[in-house]
Design a protein around this motif. Structure first.
Motif, PDB file in Angstrom:
ATOM      1  N   VAL A  28       0.843  -1.196   0.000  1.00  0.00           N
ATOM      2  CA  VAL A  28       0.000   0.000   0.000  1.00  0.00           C
ATOM      3  C   VAL A  28       0.872   1.237   0.000  1.00  0.00           C
ATOM      4  N   SER A  29       0.515   2.215  -0.819  1.00  0.00           N
ATOM      5  CA  SER A  29       1.192   3.509  -0.785  1.00  0.00           C
ATOM      6  C   SER A  29       0.162   4.597  -0.546  1.00  0.00           C
ATOM      7  N   GLY A  30       0.597   5.682   0.054  1.00  0.00           N
ATOM      8  CA  GLY A  30      -0.323   6.776   0.331  1.00  0.00           C
ATOM      9  C   GLY A  30      -0.546   6.937   1.820  1.00  0.00           C
ATOM     10  N   ASP A  31      -1.288   7.963   2.165  1.00  0.00           N
ATOM     11  CA  ASP A  31      -1.549   8.285   3.571  1.00  0.00           C
ATOM     12  C   ASP A  31      -2.726   7.462   4.060  1.00  0.00           C
ATOM     13  N   ILE A  32      -2.429   6.366   4.740  1.00  0.00           N
ATOM     14  CA  ILE A  32      -3.474   5.473   5.228  1.00  0.00           C
ATOM     15  C   ILE A  32      -3.022   4.846   6.536  1.00  0.00           C
ATOM     16  N   GLU A  36       2.148  -0.794   5.522  1.00  0.00           N
ATOM     17  CA  GLU A  36       2.581  -0.621   4.137  1.00  0.00           C
ATOM     18  C   GLU A  36       2.596  -1.947   3.380  1.00  0.00           C
ATOM     19  N   VAL A 106      -4.338   6.822  -2.204  1.00  0.00           N
ATOM     20  CA  VAL A 106      -3.926   5.495  -1.776  1.00  0.00           C
ATOM     21  C   VAL A 106      -3.952   4.546  -2.971  1.00  0.00           C
ATOM     22  N   THR A 108      -2.808   0.372  -4.233  1.00  0.00           N
ATOM     23  CA  THR A 108      -2.460  -0.967  -3.754  1.00  0.00           C
ATOM     24  C   THR A 108      -1.934  -1.831  -4.887  1.00  0.00           C
ATOM     25  N   ASP A 132      -4.829  -1.577  -7.524  1.00  0.00           N
ATOM     26  CA  ASP A 132      -5.999  -0.799  -7.103  1.00  0.00           C
ATOM     27  C   ASP A 132      -7.287  -1.598  -7.216  1.00  0.00           C
TER      28      ASP A 132
END
Length: 353
Positions: A28-32, A36, A106, A108, A132
């Motif tokens: 996972v990338s992004g602010d979540i 990861e 985000v 995936t 995604d």
């Protein structure tokens, strides 16, 4: 999240016994507020191991997997730490191809692989990647080539098809190593995995004009067929099938909905049939006098509400660890040529996109 991987969860024969080993992992990338990288392993749809990039430790999720010693879990952990780095790189590669390199959202990158073994010896295997929540590339075991789900995935397909090495190694894993470890795990947990728990069956209708719901719950194993019959023949029209969902106690539930004319409600022509894998007996509940709630053998009564699924994490995480060394295959890993340029790297654990 949409998962194309669900097509592999079908039933192959009403009474046949099918065992399955699946690994899911997701980067996972992004602010979540989520790790990861996360890995889940399932045997017969029940979670037996877990890893994430926050804890950096592979752990057993069932009592029967605790019989594996420290060497096994250390090996799993090291392989998954390497897989985390490969997935981190792959997300960026795919984001670039989708012109999302500057995206703050985000994203995936997922993989699922696994194998199934029927009681008659029939084997099936699969390797799929998603981005995604959509298909990206998948392995065609018949041709040992990769299938691209969209134009942007063609680059990855061509790269992995260039030598055929990836497909051959993964196919050996699916046909041999995966099956061997599936059998070993089933033997470990046979008291749990090979138990048979008969379903409770209930019929419910909100009003005479509403569909009639046949709800089977509390059964094990997961492999089940729930369907409607009219005058002894299976009904296909005006029928809606629900998904098989887990209960908190480790059993499963499933529903099938039938739209029927009010005048046929008490005709005695319709019946709900539940067929459970490994059980020769059919569980049949006749549709009659639904206002009081017709119940099948061992029924717990009318449906009160849906049970909360306890494996929601499986909807977004997928994977199996793939190590380059042959000795690791003996621990359940599939060896793979894992670097982006086709060369071997001791730190890579999955092919980069």
């Amino acid at each position: 999240m949409k998962l194309p991987f669900l097509l592999f969860l079908g039933i192959y024969g009403a009474h046949a016994v099918t065992h399955s080993l699946k690994y899911f992992y997701t980067g996972v990338s992004g602010d979540i507020n989520f790790p990861e990288f996360t890995t889940v392993g399932l045997v017969d749809e029940g979670q037996f191991m877990y890893f994430d990039s926050n804890t950096k430790t592979a752990v057993p999720k069932t009592e029967w997997m605790k019989r594996e010693g420290a060497e096994y879990w250390d090996s799993q952990t090291q392989g998954l730490i390497g897989a985390h780095q490969t997935f981190k790189a792959s997300i960026q590669i795919v984001k670039d191809r989708f012109n999302q390199s500057r995206s703050t959202g985000v994203h995936t990158y997922q993989m699922m692989c696994g194998c199934e073994l029927d009681d008659d010896g029939t084997r099936r295997g699969y390797f799929q990647y998603g981005y995604d929540g959509e298909d990206f590339v998948s392995l065609d075991q018949r041709t040992l080539t990769w299938t691209a789900a969209n134009q942007k995935a063609v680059i990855t397909k061509l790269k992995w098809d260039a030598t055929g090495a990836e497909a051959n190694i993964l196919n050996i894993y699916l046909e041999n190593t995966c099956i061997e470890w599936l059998q070993k795990y089933v033997n470990y947990g046979k008291d749990t995995l090979e138990r048979k728990v008969h379903p409770s069956v209930s019929l419910l209708q909100k009003s005479p004009s509403s569909p009639v719901t046949c709800h089977a719950t509390g059964f094990y194993p997961r492999s089940v067929m729930v369907f409607w019959r009219r005058d002894g023949d299976q009904v296909y029209e005006d029928v809606e099938h629900g998904e098989v969902l887990p209960n908190e106690d480790g059993t499963f539930q499933n529903s099938v909905h039938l739209t029927v004319k009010p005048e046929d409600l008490d005709s005695g022509r319709y019946e709900c049939v539940v067929q459970l894998s490994g059980v020769q007996e059919d569980f049949v509940t006749r549709l009659e006098n639904t206002k009081r709630g017709a119940e099948g053998s061992g029924s717990s009564g009318l449906i009160i509400g849906a049970v909360v699924a306890v494996l929601l994490l499986v909807a977004i995480v997928c994977g199996v660890v793939i190590w380059k060394k042959k000795k690791d295959a003996k621990k359940g890993f599939a060896p793979a040529n894992t670097s982006d340029d086709g060369s071997n790297s001791s730190n890579n654990t999955a092919p980069k996109a």
